[in-house]
Design an enzyme around this catalytic site. Structure first.
Site, PDB file in Angstrom:
ATOM      1  N   ASN A  32      33.550 138.875  14.580  1.00 27.80           N
ATOM      2  CA  ASN A  32      32.329 138.628  13.803  1.00 27.80           C
ATOM      3  C   ASN A  32      31.272 139.702  14.023  1.00 27.80           C
ATOM      4  O   ASN A  32      30.175 139.632  13.475  1.00 27.80           O
ATOM      5  CB  ASN A  32      31.746 137.238  14.119  1.00 27.80           C
ATOM      6  N   VAL A  57      35.364 133.154  15.370  1.00 28.51           N
ATOM      7  CA  VAL A  57      36.483 132.294  15.759  1.00 28.51           C
ATOM      8  C   VAL A  57      36.028 130.964  16.344  1.00 28.51           C
ATOM      9  O   VAL A  57      36.854 130.090  16.612  1.00 28.51           O
ATOM     10  CB  VAL A  57      37.445 133.002  16.746  1.00 28.51           C
ATOM     11  N   SER A  75      34.520 137.411  22.922  1.00 30.05           N
ATOM     12  CA  SER A  75      33.464 136.869  23.777  1.00 30.05           C
ATOM     13  C   SER A  75      32.513 137.992  24.165  1.00 30.05           C
ATOM     14  O   SER A  75      32.959 139.107  24.437  1.00 30.05           O
ATOM     15  CB  SER A  75      34.026 136.263  25.071  1.00 30.05           C
ATOM     16  N   GLY A 102      44.898 126.496  18.768  1.00 26.79           N
ATOM     17  CA  GLY A 102      45.397 125.715  17.635  1.00 26.79           C
ATOM     18  C   GLY A 102      46.203 126.567  16.675  1.00 26.79           C
ATOM     19  O   GLY A 102      47.244 126.127  16.153  1.00 26.79           O
ATOM     20  N   LYS A 105      49.551 127.221  18.307  1.00 23.74           N
ATOM     21  CA  LYS A 105      50.400 126.025  18.196  1.00 23.74           C
ATOM     22  C   LYS A 105      51.001 125.911  16.796  1.00 23.74           C
ATOM     23  O   LYS A 105      52.199 125.653  16.630  1.00 23.74           O
ATOM     24  CB  LYS A 105      49.584 124.781  18.542  1.00 23.74           C
ATOM     25  N   ALA A 114      42.135 136.352  27.436  1.00 25.09           N
ATOM     26  CA  ALA A 114      41.385 137.311  28.251  1.00 25.09           C
ATOM     27  C   ALA A 114      40.372 136.530  29.079  1.00 25.09           C
ATOM     28  O   ALA A 114      39.304 136.165  28.596  1.00 25.09           O
ATOM     29  CB  ALA A 114      40.675 138.318  27.361  1.00 25.09           C
ATOM     30  N   TYR A 145      28.699 132.331  31.014  1.00 26.80           N
ATOM     31  CA  TYR A 145      29.916 133.140  30.889  1.00 26.80           C
ATOM     32  C   TYR A 145      30.996 132.643  31.850  1.00 26.80           C
ATOM     33  O   TYR A 145      32.144 132.431  31.447  1.00 26.80           O
ATOM     34  CB  TYR A 145      29.592 134.603  31.172  1.00 26.80           C
ATOM     35  N   THR A 175      36.268 147.028  33.865  1.00 23.13           N
ATOM     36  CA  THR A 175      37.026 148.018  33.104  1.00 23.13           C
ATOM     37  C   THR A 175      36.058 148.985  32.443  1.00 23.13           C
ATOM     38  O   THR A 175      34.962 148.594  32.033  1.00 23.13           O
ATOM     39  CB  THR A 175      37.879 147.319  32.034  1.00 23.13           C
TER      40      THR A 175
END
Length: 316
Positions: A32, A57, A75, A102, A105, A114, A145, A175
């Site tokens: 997004n 999402v 995130s 979902g 699945k 992650a 977080y 990272t």
């Protein structure tokens, strides 16, 4: 293989898009753009193996056709971002994970979460192994977080145990590399930007707190090895070489030949004093460990930040 990457326009997500396309995957990137950037994936636009969907999402996810893998990387990840967007961070860790699971699945796809070293909080065990449960303040500023990721891990394991979804959990440690955002609130990009611009380097606390920095290409290779493995429990992915924040600042000053001075400010609430992954499991199960030296990684990252900060045709 057809792989969905949530947060695919972010720092790590965009490198995963590149890596998987090189491996022959068709990649569907969902983002997004709250903290991601289209600049990170602009070079992939028009590639027949790549598709970008602008979508949050935390809302229901629809992807047509076959899906083999889902990598959930959506995130905010830096303190600067998740303190600015606390509710969005909690929602993507909970609702975003629920929606992504979902989809896995429904599509019978392999799912990789992650997660983060922040699930260990301000640790009382050092270095941090995967069987350490952590030392986290759920109501502190960083809890939005830390707890979002801890919830995401619990949700992932529930879908594995009760819905037989084929899941993986990567606990990612610090990272760095190209495509990090300029001044994103984390020490390494802040130090680089300040040194390159000749500004004072801001160190929080006394600088003796430690971190362990993994170069992006090493991290992405570790994520891919975990995706291919049969390991369902969390796996630390990071570089075990531990340094102090003061040492990091000194190395960046040396590499940039900057005359910037270090200044010290109070340590933020609940900021971890130490951070170092125990990667014994990754070495054994994934046959993975980092290869890029810190000097090499810092030089490559500095080259990227120079290009970002200094307009083309201008001298440094």
């Amino acid at each position: 293989m057809r792989t969905v990457i949530t947060g695919g326009a972010g720092f790590i997500g965009s490198h995963l898009c590149d890596y998987l396309i090189e491996k022959g995957h068709e990649v569907v990137c969902i983002d997004n753009l709250l903290t991601g950037k289209t600049d990170n994936i602009a070079h992939l636009m028009g590639n027949g193996q790549f598709r970008f969907i602008k979508h949050n999402v935390s809302d229901y996810i629809y992807v047509d056709g076959q899906v083999d893998n889902i990598l959930h990387f959506a995130s905010p990840a830096s303190p600067f971002d998740y303190l600015e967007f606390p509710i969005q961070t909690l929602k993507v860790g909970s609702l975003g994970t629920l929606n992504s699971l979902g989809l896995a699945k429904a599509k019978k796809a392999r799912f990789l979460l992650a997660s983060t070293s922040e699930v260990y909080g301000d640790p009382q065990i050092h270095p941090q192994p995967e069987d350490y449960w952590g030392h986290v303040n759920p109501v502190g500023p960083r809890g939005v977080y830390d707890e979002a990721k801890r919830f995401a891990e619990a949700m992932t394991m529930a879908y594995y145990r009760y819905h037989n979804v084929d899941t993986r959990i990567a606990r990612i440690f610090n990272t760095y590399g190209p495509r990090m955002r300029v001044r994103d609130g984390r020490a390494l990009p802040n130090f680089m930007c300040q040194a390159l611009k000749g500004e004072d380097i801001t160190i929080f606390g006394n600088g003796l707190q430690t971190r362990s920095f993994c170069y992006i290409s090493d991290l992405v290779a570790g994520i891919y090895q975990l995706l291919l493995s049969e390991e369902r429990d969390p796996v630390n992915i990071g570089n075990p070489e531990e340094i102090t924040i003061h040492q990091l600042a000194s190395e960046i000053l040396t590499l940039t030949k900057s005359k910037s001075k270090m200044i010290f400010k109070p340590l933020p609430v609940d900021d971890p004093k130490v951070r170092q992954p125990d990667i014994s499991k990754a070495k054994k199960v994934l046959r993975w460990e980092p290869k890029v030296s810190r000097t090499e990684g810092l030089q490559k990252t500095l080259a990227y930040f120079r290009d970002e900060l200094i307009p083309a045709g201008k001298d440094a």
